[in-house]
Design a protein around this motif. Structure first.
Motif, PDB file in Angstrom:
ATOM      1  N   GLY A 166       0.800  -1.221   0.000  1.00 51.71           N
ATOM      2  CA  GLY A 166       0.000   0.000   0.000  1.00 51.71           C
ATOM      3  C   GLY A 166       0.828   1.263   0.000  1.00 51.71           C
ATOM      4  O   GLY A 166       0.306   2.338  -0.294  1.00 51.71           O
ATOM      5  N   ASN A 167       2.118   1.148   0.309  1.00 54.80           N
ATOM      6  CA  ASN A 167       2.990   2.313   0.384  1.00 54.80           C
ATOM      7  C   ASN A 167       4.000   2.320  -0.759  1.00 54.80           C
ATOM      8  O   ASN A 167       4.277   1.292  -1.374  1.00 54.80           O
ATOM      9  N   THR A 168       4.576   3.508  -1.003  1.00 54.41           N
ATOM     10  CA  THR A 168       5.584   3.693  -2.040  1.00 54.41           C
ATOM     11  C   THR A 168       6.881   4.172  -1.399  1.00 54.41           C
ATOM     12  O   THR A 168       6.877   5.151  -0.645  1.00 54.41           O
ATOM     13  N   VAL A 169       7.960   3.466  -1.685  1.00 57.06           N
ATOM     14  CA  VAL A 169       9.289   3.841  -1.192  1.00 57.06           C
ATOM     15  C   VAL A 169      10.006   4.574  -2.322  1.00 57.06           C
ATOM     16  O   VAL A 169      10.121   4.054  -3.436  1.00 57.06           O
ATOM     17  N   VAL A 170      10.471   5.782  -2.041  1.00 56.40           N
ATOM     18  CA  VAL A 170      11.156   6.600  -3.041  1.00 56.40           C
ATOM     19  C   VAL A 170      12.643   6.633  -2.679  1.00 56.40           C
ATOM     20  O   VAL A 170      13.011   7.010  -1.558  1.00 56.40           O
ATOM     21  N   ALA A 224       2.623   7.105   1.966  1.00 57.14           N
ATOM     22  CA  ALA A 224       1.458   6.291   2.287  1.00 57.14           C
ATOM     23  C   ALA A 224       0.200   7.047   1.888  1.00 57.14           C
ATOM     24  O   ALA A 224       0.242   8.265   1.686  1.00 57.14           O
ATOM     25  N   PRO A 225      -0.929   6.363   1.763  1.00 56.78           N
ATOM     26  CA  PRO A 225      -2.160   7.065   1.404  1.00 56.78           C
ATOM     27  C   PRO A 225      -2.509   8.206   2.351  1.00 56.78           C
ATOM     28  O   PRO A 225      -3.029   9.238   1.915  1.00 56.78           O
ATOM     29  N   ASP A 226      -2.174   8.054   3.644  1.00 57.77           N
ATOM     30  CA  ASP A 226      -2.598   9.039   4.639  1.00 57.77           C
ATOM     31  C   ASP A 226      -1.466   9.830   5.274  1.00 57.77           C
ATOM     32  O   ASP A 226      -1.724  10.718   6.089  1.00 57.77           O
ATOM     33  N   GLU A 227      -0.217   9.544   4.911  1.00 56.62           N
ATOM     34  CA  GLU A 227       0.899  10.242   5.527  1.00 56.62           C
ATOM     35  C   GLU A 227       2.129  10.171   4.635  1.00 56.62           C
ATOM     36  O   GLU A 227       2.210   9.350   3.711  1.00 56.62           O
ATOM     37  N   ALA A 285      10.460  10.156  10.108  1.00 50.94           N
ATOM     38  CA  ALA A 285       9.653  11.241  10.669  1.00 50.94           C
ATOM     39  C   ALA A 285       8.417  11.411   9.793  1.00 50.94           C
ATOM     40  O   ALA A 285       8.529  11.508   8.572  1.00 50.94           O
ATOM     41  N   LYS A 286       7.224  11.476  10.417  1.00 48.36           N
ATOM     42  CA  LYS A 286       5.972  11.356   9.678  1.00 48.36           C
ATOM     43  C   LYS A 286       5.017  12.513   9.987  1.00 48.36           C
ATOM     44  O   LYS A 286       4.981  13.020  11.113  1.00 48.36           O
ATOM     45  N   ILE A 287       4.234  12.856   8.968  1.00 45.72           N
ATOM     46  CA  ILE A 287       3.115  13.767   9.170  1.00 45.72           C
ATOM     47  C   ILE A 287       1.937  13.267   8.334  1.00 45.72           C
ATOM     48  O   ILE A 287       2.120  12.769   7.221  1.00 45.72           O
ATOM     49  N   GLU A 288       0.738  13.371   8.880  1.00 45.16           N
ATOM     50  CA  GLU A 288      -0.450  12.962   8.158  1.00 45.16           C
ATOM     51  C   GLU A 288      -0.753  13.966   7.030  1.00 45.16           C
ATOM     52  O   GLU A 288      -0.565  15.185   7.179  1.00 45.16           O
ATOM     53  N   ARG A 289      -1.196  13.433   5.913  1.00 41.57           N
ATOM     54  CA  ARG A 289      -1.475  14.272   4.738  1.00 41.57           C
ATOM     55  C   ARG A 289      -2.555  15.330   5.015  1.00 41.57           C
ATOM     56  O   ARG A 289      -2.562  16.388   4.377  1.00 41.57           O
ATOM     57  N   ARG A 290      -3.451  15.076   5.949  1.00 38.59           N
ATOM     58  CA  ARG A 290      -4.540  16.025   6.193  1.00 38.59           C
ATOM     59  C   ARG A 290      -4.025  17.390   6.684  1.00 38.59           C
ATOM     60  O   ARG A 290      -4.722  18.371   6.592  1.00 38.59           O
ATOM     61  N   TYR A 291      -2.795  17.411   7.185  1.00 40.40           N
ATOM     62  CA  TYR A 291      -2.230  18.674   7.640  1.00 40.40           C
ATOM     63  C   TYR A 291      -1.517  19.436   6.526  1.00 40.40           C
ATOM     64  O   TYR A 291      -1.238  20.623   6.668  1.00 40.40           O
ATOM     65  N   LEU A 292      -1.188  18.764   5.427  1.00 38.16           N
ATOM     66  CA  LEU A 292      -0.277  19.362   4.459  1.00 38.16           C
ATOM     67  C   LEU A 292      -0.900  20.493   3.662  1.00 38.16           C
ATOM     68  O   LEU A 292      -0.174  21.327   3.121  1.00 38.16           O
ATOM     69  N   GLY A 293      -2.203  20.562   3.589  1.00 36.33           N
ATOM     70  CA  GLY A 293      -2.840  21.635   2.827  1.00 36.33           C
ATOM     71  C   GLY A 293      -2.923  22.948   3.569  1.00 36.33           C
ATOM     72  O   GLY A 293      -3.372  23.952   3.005  1.00 36.33           O
ATOM     73  N   GLY A 294      -2.470  22.974   4.815  1.00 38.31           N
ATOM     74  CA  GLY A 294      -2.662  24.176   5.631  1.00 38.31           C
ATOM     75  C   GLY A 294      -1.432  25.010   5.846  1.00 38.31           C
ATOM     76  O   GLY A 294      -1.328  25.746   6.829  1.00 38.31           O
ATOM     77  N   GLY A 295      -0.429  24.922   4.931  1.00 36.76           N
ATOM     78  CA  GLY A 295       0.813  25.651   5.144  1.00 36.76           C
ATOM     79  C   GLY A 295       0.730  27.094   4.750  1.00 36.76           C
ATOM     80  O   GLY A 295       1.631  27.882   5.023  1.00 36.76           O
TER      81      GLY A 295
END
Length: 295
Positions: A166-170, A224-227, A285-295
């Motif tokens: 479900g995740n992508t490693v870059v 990941a889909p959510d982070e 180190a992780k952050i959920e995607r739901r926060y990324l639109g608020g920069g």
């Protein structure tokens, strides 16, 4: 779909081997891998023989990606990790740093666990959910040849549970073709891989490999889909934690429009970390995607 069976076991992320396969960006393939115990433990009576096989985790590869050049990145999406023989194995013979408090009389602790119906039958009536991941994935550096014991900017033995379906490693590309390797599949693993051994299993991994031209990144990323998460490795772990956060902040700045100091602020309050094998200090180190639109 191309299949890459287990061939000669490889214990380095090297650019000096002939590729096992050559693929176009966007291809999906099935990659088989031996377990991190080099197939030596198939029953509870078996023992790891490091004299006969004094190496780290065996890999399959390299995989050549057409068009990959230094300064690009490979984006490896993991679709499935299937157990090859319906069981996994673990051991607890090397307590290492814990000896200071626990002593050195640790039993070998080898045991084989059946994998069935989404559960790992660990023993004593305890089952563990099947949650597969790849301990090792990486590209070949352009200088030096790292073994499969450490991790670094090329990826390597990261042992992060988020390297999972479900995740992508870059991963950064350092040499033409990328030279992708993978292996060290675990049926499950806790944060930190305390005994330096997960629930090790031979496996078949279904992956899709894409090419991101000109994406110069300092080290591995996991999407990941959510982070999203940035990875760094090193000791002391305090330093790799700081570096992983710095990489995440700069990623938020370059790709999501965040001011770096605002990103520094939000991460203070909502970030999480994941730890690979504690002995080499790998941190995501992780952050959920739901926060990324608020920069």
């Amino acid at each position: 779909m191309k299949s890459i069976p287990i061939g000669s076991l490889v214990y380095e992320f090297t650019r000096h081997l002939e590729p096992r396969a050559r693929i176009e960006p966007g291809e999906t393939l099935a990659v088989s891998s031996e377990d991190a115990l080099s197939g030596q433990i198939r029953t509870d009576a078996d023992r790891r023989d490091k004299v006969a096989m004094p190496f780290g985790n065996p890999l399959n590869g390299p995989i050549w990606v057409e068009g990959a050049e230094p300064g690009d990145a490979l984006a490896v999406t993991i679709h499935e990790i299937r157990p090859a023989i319906g069981q996994c194995a673990t051991r607890t013979a090397d307590p290492k740093q814990l000896c200071e408090w626990l002593g050195t009389d640790c039993p070998h602790g080898t045991h084989v666990c059946k994998i069935e119906n989404g559960l790992i039958h660990w023993g004593d009536g305890i089952t563990i959910p099947y949650a597969p991941m790849l301990g090792c994935i990486g590209t070949a550096p352009d200088w030096g040849v790292p073994s499969t014991a450490p991790a670094g900017p090329h990826g390597g033995n990261m042992d992060l549970i988020e390297v999972c379906p479900g995740n992508t490693v870059v991963l950064p590309v350092f040499v033409p073709g990328g030279y992708l390797y993978l292996g060290d599949a675990h049926a499950a693993m806790g944060h930190g891989e305390l005994s330096a051994t997960g629930l090790e299993m031979p496996a078949e991994s279904i992956i899709t490999v894409n090419l991101r031209k000109g994406l110069r990144i300092p080290g591995p990323r996991i999407e990941a889909p959510d982070e999203i998460m940035a990875v760094a490795t090193g000791c002391p772990m305090e330093r790799s934690t700081a570096e992983a956060f710095a990489r995440l902040i700069l990623w938020m700045e370059s790709d999501f429009g965040w001011d770096r100091w605002r990103a520094y602020d939000i991460l203070t309050h909502v970030a999480r970390i994941s730890v690979g094998y504690y002995g080499i200090g790998t941190v995501a180190a992780k952050i959920e995607r739901r926060y990324l639109g608020g920069g």
